[in-house]
Design a protein around this motif. Sequence first.
Motif, mmCIF file in Angstrom:
data_model
loop_
_atom_site.group_PDB
_atom_site.id
_atom_site.type_symbol
_atom_site.label_atom_id
_atom_site.label_comp_id
_atom_site.label_asym_id
_atom_site.label_seq_id
_atom_site.Cartn_x
_atom_site.Cartn_y
_atom_site.Cartn_z
ATOM 1 N N ASP A 29 5.574 168.850 -19.681
ATOM 2 C CA ASP A 29 5.965 169.441 -18.402
ATOM 3 C C ASP A 29 6.603 170.812 -18.630
ATOM 4 N N ARG A 86 -8.657 160.083 -16.520
ATOM 5 C CA ARG A 86 -7.775 160.753 -17.455
ATOM 6 C C ARG A 86 -6.421 160.035 -17.573
ATOM 7 N N PHE A 119 7.868 160.956 -17.125
ATOM 8 C CA PHE A 119 6.986 160.045 -16.387
ATOM 9 C C PHE A 119 7.753 159.657 -15.138
ATOM 10 N N GLY A 120 7.485 160.346 -14.059
ATOM 11 C CA GLY A 120 8.282 160.124 -12.862
ATOM 12 C C GLY A 120 9.704 160.540 -13.146
ATOM 13 N N SER A 121 10.643 159.635 -12.938
ATOM 14 C CA SER A 121 12.041 160.000 -13.145
ATOM 15 C C SER A 121 12.478 159.711 -14.586
ATOM 16 N N TYR A 145 -0.002 166.470 -21.384
ATOM 17 C CA TYR A 145 0.492 167.850 -21.415
ATOM 18 C C TYR A 145 1.997 167.818 -21.172
ATOM 19 N N VAL A 196 -3.734 168.233 -13.246
ATOM 20 C CA VAL A 196 -4.311 167.640 -14.458
ATOM 21 C C VAL A 196 -3.267 167.537 -15.565
ATOM 22 N N GLY A 197 -3.215 166.413 -16.244
ATOM 23 C CA GLY A 197 -2.351 166.265 -17.409
ATOM 24 C C GLY A 197 -0.984 165.712 -17.104
ATOM 25 N N THR A 198 -0.630 165.628 -15.822
ATOM 26 C CA THR A 198 0.662 165.035 -15.511
ATOM 27 C C THR A 198 0.442 163.617 -14.999
ATOM 28 N N VAL A 199 1.421 162.791 -15.175
ATOM 29 C CA VAL A 199 1.329 161.417 -14.726
ATOM 30 C C VAL A 199 2.417 161.169 -13.693
ATOM 31 N N PRO A 200 2.053 160.968 -12.438
ATOM 32 C CA PRO A 200 3.085 160.713 -11.429
ATOM 33 C C PRO A 200 3.778 159.380 -11.707
ATOM 34 N N GLU A 201 4.946 159.278 -11.139
ATOM 35 C CA GLU A 201 5.767 158.080 -11.343
ATOM 36 C C GLU A 201 5.043 156.822 -10.877
ATOM 37 N N LYS A 253 8.833 165.954 -21.490
ATOM 38 C CA LYS A 253 7.799 165.186 -20.784
ATOM 39 C C LYS A 253 8.476 164.128 -19.936
#
Lengths: 301, 508
Positions: A57, B476, A14-16, A55, B499-504, A12
């Motif tokens: 990655d 979400r 979060f960004g980098s 979720y 959906v379900g991913t979190v961008p930086e 998983k």
Amino acid sequence: METALELSGITKRFGSHVAVNNLSLAIPKGSIYGFLGPNGAGKTTTIRMIMSILYPDEGQIQILGHANSEEIKDRLGYLPEEKGLYKKMKTADIVAYFGTLKGLPLREARKRAKELLVQYGLGDWVNRKCEALSKGMGQKVQILSTLIHNPELVILDEPFSGLDPVNVEVMRNLILSMKRDGRTVIFSTHVMEQAEQICDYIFLIHKGNKILDGPLSEIKAGGLHGIQIDYDGDGQVIRDFPGVDRINDAGKSAEVYLKDSANPQDLLQYLCGRLQIRRFDLREPSLHEIFVRAVGGTSDE
Amino acid sequence: MNKTILVALREFVENLSTKTFWIGIFIFPIILVASVVVPTLLEKSKRARTFAVMDHSGWLHDEVMQLAMQRDLNSVLLEAVEAHKNGHPMPSSFPSGVAPFLEKVTHENAHELASAIAFEADTSLIESDAAKLLSDWWRNLSEDQARTYDSWLMAAHYRITDTYGDDVASLNEAIDAETLFAYITIQAEPLDTDPAMTYVCNNFTDESLKHWYGNLVNDVVRRKRVDRYQIDPAIARLLTTPVRMEARKITAEGQEAHVETKDTLHQWVPIAFVYLLWISVFSISQMLLTNTVEEKSNRIIEVLLSSVSPLQLMSGKILGIAATGLTIILSWILFFFFALKALPFMMGMPLSFDLSFIMSDFRYLGSFVAYFMFGYFFYAALLVGMGSVCNSLKEAQNLMTPVILILLVPMFAMVPVGQDPNGTLAKVLSFFPPFTPFIMMNRAAGPPALWEYVATTVLMLVAIAFVFWASAKVFRIGILLTGKPPKMTEVLRWLRAPVGTVPERKRP
């Protein structure tokens, strides 16, 4: 061995920032499994992925034989680290509400909520609002809310944090009784001693990477031995002994690891007269020591 | 049971026990009743103004008082006739001796009768005893007695005093000490002097006495001038009568017809509804925002998310609060329905001033409920998304500012759109979904063409669907987020992320 939960290569980001890196785990049914690691190691992220709140990655999660926990949410119980209650709701109502959200019929949820509250010593609080509860009682109500639907797998994120010794005891007994009922319990903690006391299996995570996992007994029986010394006086004396390799000194008691060449008997002799020794005990290493050695950090953090 | 419904149900039941809900239920009726009752009470509690008159002409004031008596008697006679006809009693101070002759009074001759009594003219309409009774009654009527009549009577509002005589110094002193409200000085030759009178008073806002007395003087002086130049009264009347213009309209059947009060009201009623709509949409969707932020800061969200999906949680909350809002609105409508029966009566308006058409006309109530739902769902979805990224109410309030600015547009457009419900401004604004509910409600009197209703509704539904989708994505991610609320650019990235991913998060 039947597994309740299997993680295969989950990652998983979060960004980098990589929160969990290529993690694989198998959690046997009916066990108490401890997720250990310092704050920010990735425990909560892992748990959130198991609960499908986040979720992964990459990688797969197999939970109670399903690929997606959304389908079997009603068979899981989850107590997050950040937990709260609706302050204005009555304790019985809130426990019952969570029961209905897990698919219990309203009537049964109400009945079970009352039973559970009475069983865990909150009988007088059934019709009181949550805002009137003390922190320990609130925590109890929260955990009862996670258990009301008899989940097969219970995940508790930092269940002991903020509890006084009496309530820690209550929580521990609760976890043990869940095991007796054949449920699988996963809990996370950054306090190693708590895990040592009740876990069948542990998993150590540091900076998103798995350090080690397996049965607690095997991990401890790694051949390493430490010396437990309970003492009165200045602990610096122990450090001055030339054969000391590492020491975890808590002020009144210390865990000492000697260099391979040194003899524990020599240390005991050396300390006589220099310190008031109440106990000198050769034993298995603490989880703390195992963790520190595994991540290669310093002893007293 | 469906989890969305469970969440909604809890939300609704929980709201019923909050203060906000009950304040919501009662605030509108209280404001409505207060806005009617308070001015009436204030008017009633206003004591009669004492004033003095220095009449250097020697005759004008006496004639003014005669005219005042004539007008008062005229309205009180009509009141008495009406009461007599319906078998209602008159206030006890009304002389019982005149009862037998009331049989002869009609709407047509009341004016003549009043004149005869006031100007002591000879008439066969009334016996001198009865006439004397009535003029004495008028002269001796006390303020409290005067207030018991429905008619506007001088005694209830103004009281003349001669305590100060013609001494200007003591009159001024009395004005200064506020024991005297005003005094009027009439010049020796009021027909030829300009200005013919002075009015001394230190209250510059309540000018009713000045207008009332001035009006009477005007009538008397005008009549005198007509007499002096021996102008035929009929010609004089013709000269002084203003030209009337009759307002007419074309009905749906293509006929010309009178414009009634009802028609004007039809034009303005939507504005009242827009106000109500605005307040309810704004306050009820804000309720949702507060509720979301509280739930987030309560740390209960994650427990909920282990049982329900974020979409279920979000829609449950929106529906639960919608139910709360609708309950409040329906209670208002119910109150309004009963108030409309009582309101014209309470305001002392004639029964012909019928407001009940508002209730029966689907254009108003129907659109009100429909546009409340549209407006609520649009703004609720928007605010719940916003609420999910805030950690405190203070942060939420900062984020509210742009929304309030958007909401101000239909407020500013309210009067222009009300005046020209099918004009360009109204038409253009109708097609902006954030404004659609308010503007379309505003245009109800037009009414807009059917195709406009259909087109704006379709557009509105598309917009609601879009805001729901966007908010669900933001919700979400945002709902589990702690720390600084994200920037707009960051939120836009969330919308594009799967959906379900979190961008930086961009760090400063």
